[in-house]
Design a protein around this motif. Sequence first.
Motif, short mmCIF file in Angstrom:
data_model
loop_
_atom_site.label_atom_id
_atom_site.label_comp_id
_atom_site.label_asym_id
_atom_site.label_seq_id
_atom_site.Cartn_x
_atom_site.Cartn_y
_atom_site.Cartn_z
N TYR A 299 0.93 -1.14 0.16
CA TYR A 299 0.04 -0.17 0.00
C TYR A 299 0.73 1.11 -0.14
CZ TYR A 299 0.56 0.38 5.29
OH TYR A 299 1.24 0.29 6.37
N GLU A 300 0.31 2.32 -0.69
CA GLU A 300 1.02 3.74 -0.45
C GLU A 300 0.86 4.61 0.18
OE1 GLU A 300 -0.20 4.76 -4.57
OE2 GLU A 300 0.95 3.54 -5.73
N ASN A 301 -0.45 4.70 0.88
CA ASN A 301 -0.44 5.94 1.84
C ASN A 301 -0.03 5.47 3.21
OD1 ASN A 301 -1.89 7.69 3.41
ND2 ASN A 301 -4.04 7.37 2.83
N PRO A 302 0.95 6.08 3.77
CA PRO A 302 1.61 6.15 4.72
C PRO A 302 0.52 6.31 6.10
CG PRO A 302 2.24 8.41 3.99
CD PRO A 302 1.41 7.51 2.96
N TYR A 303 -0.51 6.95 6.17
CA TYR A 303 -1.48 7.07 7.08
C TYR A 303 -2.63 5.86 7.19
CZ TYR A 303 -0.52 12.18 7.02
OH TYR A 303 0.24 13.37 7.00
N LEU A 304 -2.60 4.82 6.27
CA LEU A 304 -3.06 3.84 6.39
C LEU A 304 -2.81 3.15 7.79
CD1 LEU A 304 -4.37 1.83 3.55
CD2 LEU A 304 -3.32 0.32 5.60
N SER A 305 -3.71 2.27 8.27
CA SER A 305 -3.51 1.76 9.54
C SER A 305 -4.26 0.07 9.14
CB SER A 305 -3.85 2.22 10.69
OG SER A 305 -3.93 1.03 11.83
N GLU B 50 -8.15 -0.48 9.86
CA GLU B 50 -9.16 -1.04 8.81
C GLU B 50 -9.83 -2.12 9.16
OE1 GLU B 50 -9.75 0.88 6.39
OE2 GLU B 50 -8.11 2.40 6.20
N PHE B 51 -9.38 -3.09 9.98
CA PHE B 51 -9.90 -4.35 10.55
C PHE B 51 -11.17 -3.88 11.31
CE2 PHE B 51 -9.51 -8.00 13.60
CZ PHE B 51 -10.57 -8.63 12.92
N ARG C 166 1.67 3.12 12.57
CA ARG C 166 0.44 2.57 12.12
C ARG C 166 0.39 1.33 11.62
NH1 ARG C 166 0.50 8.28 11.47
NH2 ARG C 166 1.87 8.10 9.75
N TYR C 167 1.61 0.76 11.01
CA TYR C 167 1.34 -0.54 10.56
C TYR C 167 1.75 -1.57 11.42
CZ TYR C 167 6.65 -0.07 9.73
OH TYR C 167 8.03 0.28 9.88
#
Length: 542
Positions: free
Chosen positions: A262-268, A272-273, A485-486
């Motif tokens: 994934y590209e968006n560093p704000y994604l967690s 999301e789960f 976040r990851y």
Amino acid sequence: MEYDVVIVGGGPAGLSAAIKLKQMAAEKGNEVSVCVLEKGGELGAHILSGAVMDPQALTELFPNWKELGAPLNTEVKEDRFLFLTETKAYKTPNWMLPGCFQNHGNYVISLANVVRWLGQQAESLGIEIFPGFAAAEILYNDDGSVKGVATGNMGVNREGEPGPAFQLGMELHAKYTLFAEGARGHLGKQLISQFDLNKGKNPQTYGIGIKELWEIDPAKHQPGLVIHSAGWPLDSSTYGGSFLYHLENNQVAVGYVVGLSYENPYLSPYEEFQRYKTHPEIRKFFEGGKRIAYGARAITAGGLQSLPKLTFPGGALIGCDAGFLNASRIKGSHAAIKTGMLAATAVFNALGENRQHDEVTAYSTAFEASWLHDELHRARNFKPWMSKGLYFGSLMVGIDQIVFGGKAPWTLKHTHADHECLRPASEFQPIVYPKPDGKLTFDRLSSVFISNTNHAEDQPIHLTLKNANTPVAINLAKYAGPESRYCPAGVYEFIKTDDGQDKLQINAQNCVHCKTCDIKDPTQNIIWVTPEGGGGPNYPNM
């Protein structure tokens, strides 16, 4: 300690290899000494998988597994594949489902319990199993071949000095050493580099799988129901999806896989789960239920194009340490068992010829002639197509699988490693995730608590940094600190020091050994090394 074969990792691949060696020895009237090292405190402690299991390989290993009491108790009764929007769910008609999403004849299982059962079979055959001992170092002969492994020292304090409970690690020497550590194995990664095993191969690509086990209202429980979904809450350009499996005893395994490209560093992925569970079609299963377990693990998803060379002088990679998972089926345990058996057969024959420390290329040859190679060949384009976006990818997977039966005259490539895919935070808006309600959605720390994760408090931090300045100077400045976040366990957080400076704090005691940081860190500055044996999560039935 001297053995004919040392196996690193007591999961399905490692135990199946050990069992096959002993079975062949019994058939031939030979003696083969085998030992299995397992870093978890007990067999199954670090095993986490969805899981729907294809019993094909297990049946080859134990044709009478039902009579022997293998814990495959819930046969799949119904498949559903849903495309989710924020409020709606669209079920794909079964006639449109590719074969990879059809699970009749498979079983909903706890892989940890299957592994414990395999451990019982192994011990009954005289295999020595050492749980709580982490293989920390590869040993080499003078000619460069693998000689065996050394376990880590126990009772070392934070400064690296022997503490009051210090215990020296031990060397295990073998004619052949098999590495079965699971995805992104600490020693497997070193072997791939040492012997240049991925030369000419596509980069491996991974997903993070986050899972919870729930006990639900018996009125909502449908043993054998298997649900997969794609779409919301991820955007259509981000690879990922969910699984929801009804086991026995009113239990449901629910989880989410997010591709680490994934590209968006704000994604967690964790958030999301949690958000996924609030979908009206999903939350109805959990209302009135209770969450009883949590865990996370990286999975390999590169498939055939990303498989490294499997052998090197003195040993081989098996199971997910090599990357045998079939991403299109979200299944790896049958592949782990099969590759363990194939490697064991090649090693047993080499031992019968009084060979040692050479390269057992017969394992690679046998894999190429096996049903597993055929299965992975048919699945090879699934992940590359899905990486091109949900809608276009789904259409092309349908054509690839239904029209061509997986035998299209082209093979797509993976062009980038996952850590290369993250883009600067300046290109994105921060994602505001809803606060957990403590009933359906939860925070990370309460989740880590029920993973039974524990590490000796004073041991050296096993999440090491090549450069201590990089997290703030690059990761925080350019990517808004994606490690906070990851990580699905709250290991990494950026804090302010007394003089107002930013600092990365590593809460290593929270680590569930998922390996995501080792994979996704954009600067590849974080190196996951083996902590003291027996530490980490203790999954009862994941």
